[in-house]
Scaffold this motif. Structure first.
Motif, PDB file in Angstrom:
ATOM      1  N   THR A 138     -12.757  20.506  -9.163  1.00  0.00           N
ATOM      2  CA  THR A 138     -12.840  21.662  -8.265  1.00  0.00           C
ATOM      3  C   THR A 138     -13.760  21.355  -7.083  1.00  0.00           C
ATOM      4  N   THR A 139     -14.882  20.698  -7.370  1.00  0.00           N
ATOM      5  CA  THR A 139     -15.832  20.396  -6.293  1.00  0.00           C
ATOM      6  C   THR A 139     -15.233  19.399  -5.306  1.00  0.00           C
ATOM      7  N   LEU A 140     -14.418  18.472  -5.820  1.00  0.00           N
ATOM      8  CA  LEU A 140     -13.781  17.499  -4.918  1.00  0.00           C
ATOM      9  C   LEU A 140     -12.850  18.194  -3.922  1.00  0.00           C
ATOM     10  N   VAL A 141     -12.146  19.234  -4.404  1.00  0.00           N
ATOM     11  CA  VAL A 141     -11.226  19.957  -3.513  1.00  0.00           C
ATOM     12  C   VAL A 141     -12.008  20.832  -2.534  1.00  0.00           C
ATOM     13  N   LEU A 142     -12.992  21.577  -3.069  1.00  0.00           N
ATOM     14  CA  LEU A 142     -13.699  22.546  -2.228  1.00  0.00           C
ATOM     15  C   LEU A 142     -14.840  21.914  -1.423  1.00  0.00           C
ATOM     16  N   GLY A 143     -15.281  20.729  -1.859  1.00  0.00           N
ATOM     17  CA  GLY A 143     -16.450  20.092  -1.234  1.00  0.00           C
ATOM     18  C   GLY A 143     -16.306  19.861   0.256  1.00  0.00           C
ATOM     19  N   GLU A 144     -15.094  19.518   0.685  1.00  0.00           N
ATOM     20  CA  GLU A 144     -14.881  19.216   2.103  1.00  0.00           C
ATOM     21  C   GLU A 144     -14.893  20.478   2.954  1.00  0.00           C
ATOM     22  N   THR A 145     -14.410  21.579   2.367  1.00  0.00           N
ATOM     23  CA  THR A 145     -14.272  22.809   3.155  1.00  0.00           C
ATOM     24  C   THR A 145     -15.527  23.683   3.109  1.00  0.00           C
ATOM     25  N   THR A 146     -16.234  23.641   1.980  1.00  0.00           N
ATOM     26  CA  THR A 146     -17.432  24.476   1.871  1.00  0.00           C
ATOM     27  C   THR A 146     -18.655  23.628   2.194  1.00  0.00           C
ATOM     28  N   ARG A 147     -19.296  23.950   3.276  1.00  0.00           N
ATOM     29  CA  ARG A 147     -20.427  23.131   3.736  1.00  0.00           C
ATOM     30  C   ARG A 147     -21.711  23.435   2.961  1.00  0.00           C
ATOM     31  N   TYR A 185     -20.744  12.014  -0.820  1.00  0.00           N
ATOM     32  CA  TYR A 185     -20.834  11.406   0.530  1.00  0.00           C
ATOM     33  C   TYR A 185     -21.621  10.090   0.518  1.00  0.00           C
ATOM     34  N   LEU A 186     -22.086   9.677  -0.637  1.00  0.00           N
ATOM     35  CA  LEU A 186     -22.910   8.456  -0.697  1.00  0.00           C
ATOM     36  C   LEU A 186     -22.089   7.194  -0.447  1.00  0.00           C
ATOM     37  N   VAL A 187     -21.035   6.995  -1.243  1.00  0.00           N
ATOM     38  CA  VAL A 187     -20.173   5.818  -1.079  1.00  0.00           C
ATOM     39  C   VAL A 187     -18.732   6.304  -0.879  1.00  0.00           C
ATOM     40  N   ARG A 188     -18.160   5.930   0.263  1.00  0.00           N
ATOM     41  CA  ARG A 188     -16.781   6.361   0.535  1.00  0.00           C
ATOM     42  C   ARG A 188     -15.912   5.187   0.958  1.00  0.00           C
ATOM     43  N   VAL A 189     -14.713   5.147   0.393  1.00  0.00           N
ATOM     44  CA  VAL A 189     -13.711   4.177   0.852  1.00  0.00           C
ATOM     45  C   VAL A 189     -12.561   5.016   1.408  1.00  0.00           C
ATOM     46  N   PHE A 190     -12.318   4.947   2.672  1.00  0.00           N
ATOM     47  CA  PHE A 190     -11.428   5.884   3.381  1.00  0.00           C
ATOM     48  C   PHE A 190     -11.930   7.303   3.142  1.00  0.00           C
ATOM     49  N   TRP A 191     -11.077   8.146   2.521  1.00  0.00           N
ATOM     50  CA  TRP A 191     -11.520   9.528   2.242  1.00  0.00           C
ATOM     51  C   TRP A 191     -12.053   9.661   0.807  1.00  0.00           C
ATOM     52  N   ILE A 192     -11.987   8.554   0.056  1.00  0.00           N
ATOM     53  CA  ILE A 192     -12.250   8.633  -1.398  1.00  0.00           C
ATOM     54  C   ILE A 192     -13.750   8.572  -1.720  1.00  0.00           C
ATOM     55  N   PRO A 193     -14.286   9.633  -2.345  1.00  0.00           N
ATOM     56  CA  PRO A 193     -15.683   9.574  -2.793  1.00  0.00           C
ATOM     57  C   PRO A 193     -15.771   8.755  -4.081  1.00  0.00           C
ATOM     58  N   VAL A 194     -16.297   7.556  -3.980  1.00  0.00           N
ATOM     59  CA  VAL A 194     -16.208   6.580  -5.074  1.00  0.00           C
ATOM     60  C   VAL A 194     -16.945   7.035  -6.351  1.00  0.00           C
ATOM     61  N   ILE A 195     -18.188   7.508  -6.207  1.00  0.00           N
ATOM     62  CA  ILE A 195     -18.981   7.843  -7.423  1.00  0.00           C
ATOM     63  C   ILE A 195     -18.328   8.969  -8.245  1.00  0.00           C
ATOM     64  N   ILE A 233      -6.560  16.244  -0.981  1.00  0.00           N
ATOM     65  CA  ILE A 233      -6.212  17.655  -0.720  1.00  0.00           C
ATOM     66  C   ILE A 233      -7.396  18.346  -0.038  1.00  0.00           C
ATOM     67  N   GLY A 234      -8.616  18.032  -0.523  1.00  0.00           N
ATOM     68  CA  GLY A 234      -9.829  18.614   0.068  1.00  0.00           C
ATOM     69  C   GLY A 234      -9.966  18.278   1.541  1.00  0.00           C
ATOM     70  N   THR A 235      -9.554  17.064   1.929  1.00  0.00           N
ATOM     71  CA  THR A 235      -9.710  16.663   3.348  1.00  0.00           C
ATOM     72  C   THR A 235      -8.655  17.293   4.255  1.00  0.00           C
ATOM     73  N   ILE A 236      -7.465  17.575   3.693  1.00  0.00           N
ATOM     74  CA  ILE A 236      -6.405  18.145   4.564  1.00  0.00           C
ATOM     75  C   ILE A 236      -6.401  19.671   4.579  1.00  0.00           C
TER      76      ILE A 236
END
Lengths: 158, 90
Positions: free
Chosen positions: A19-28, A107-117, A154-157
């Motif tokens: 849920t946080t992965l989806v909402l994380g991008e939109t909710t600051r 936001y610590l480690v990202r490959v493209f849009w993917i939050p790795v951790i 989905i979170g990014t789009i």
């Protein structure tokens, strides 16, 4: 004493991370997001457990040839509410942890849009979950890693 | 002597413990006579002086149980035993 299944801990964590992965991008607002995810998971887990317990009580009423609702005034019903509350709180606490960890690491480690951790965490917990039904660990690890990648996309789009 | 059905999730130890604390009760025997997926059939024998039956009933019902029948009641200055032969002859 309420027995807490390990699967509640794993599912609570998995659910909150996704849920946080989806909402994380939109909710600051980090705090707002963590509170939203925790509250939703806590209430959902409580209602799911309570409905399950109520359904079991109704079934017992039918088996014992009792009037409908007669077990609602018993300590059995009070115990069902207490059990559901404890399980909801545990689910909520684990969700709080999952949402916080995801939020602070996405936001610590990202490959493209993917939050790795968070995606790695999902894979680990997916593997743990497969142990509860003796599923294929590699399959469930892969499934949850893919789910994490898709959810963050989905979170990014959105 | 009571014939009781209770949900199988209820602990018979807790039931016996709570019945033992009812006013007038000196001894309790809870015996499981029938087991089902969700229901346990019990025979409960309670002995004591001036047992408060309403409290006994309340304890059983509070734990989700149902009293099916009262199979034996003995009242008096001494224990009046029933001769099993009399039952057979009926």
């Amino acid at each position: 004493m309420v027995s807490i299944d390990g699967r509640y801990l794993v599912l609570g964590f998995l659910d909150s991370v996704l849920t946080t992965l989806v909402l994380g991008e939109t909710t600051r607002s980090t705090v707002k997001l963590v509170i939203i995810v925790t509250t939703i998971n806590l209430v959902t887990a409580f209602m799911a457990e309570y409905i399950e317990e109520r359904s079991s009580l109704s079934h017992i009423e039918r088996t014992l040839l009792m009037r409908r609702g007669s077990l609602l005034r018993t300590s059995l019903h009070r115990r069902a509410i207490y059990d559901a509350l404890i399980k909801g709180l545990v689910f909520g606490a684990v969700s709080l942890l999952g949402a916080s960890v995801t939020n602070y690491t996405m936001y610590l480690v990202r490959v493209f849009w993917i939050p790795v951790i968070p995606v790695i965490i999902l894979g680990v917990f997916g593997t743990l979950m497969s142990r509860y039904f003796r599923g294929n660990a590699v399959l469930w690890l892969t499934l949850y890693v893919i789910l994490g990648i898709v959810m963050s996309f989905i979170g990014t789009i959105v | 002597m009571l014939d009781v059905d209770i949900p199988s999730s209820v602990s018979t130890v807790e039931l016996a413990d709570r019945l033992g604390r009812v006013s007038g009760v000196k001894a309790v025997n809870v015996t499981v006579t029938d087991t089902d997926v969700e229901v346990l059939g019990l025979v409960i024998v309670i002995e004591g002086d001036n047992i408060n039956y309403d409290d006994v009933k309340r304890v059983i019902e509070d734990l989700g149980g149902a009293i099916r029948s009262i199979d034996q009641v003995i009242v008096g200055e001494y224990i009046l035993e029933l001769n099993p032969q009399l039952l057979k002859e009926r």
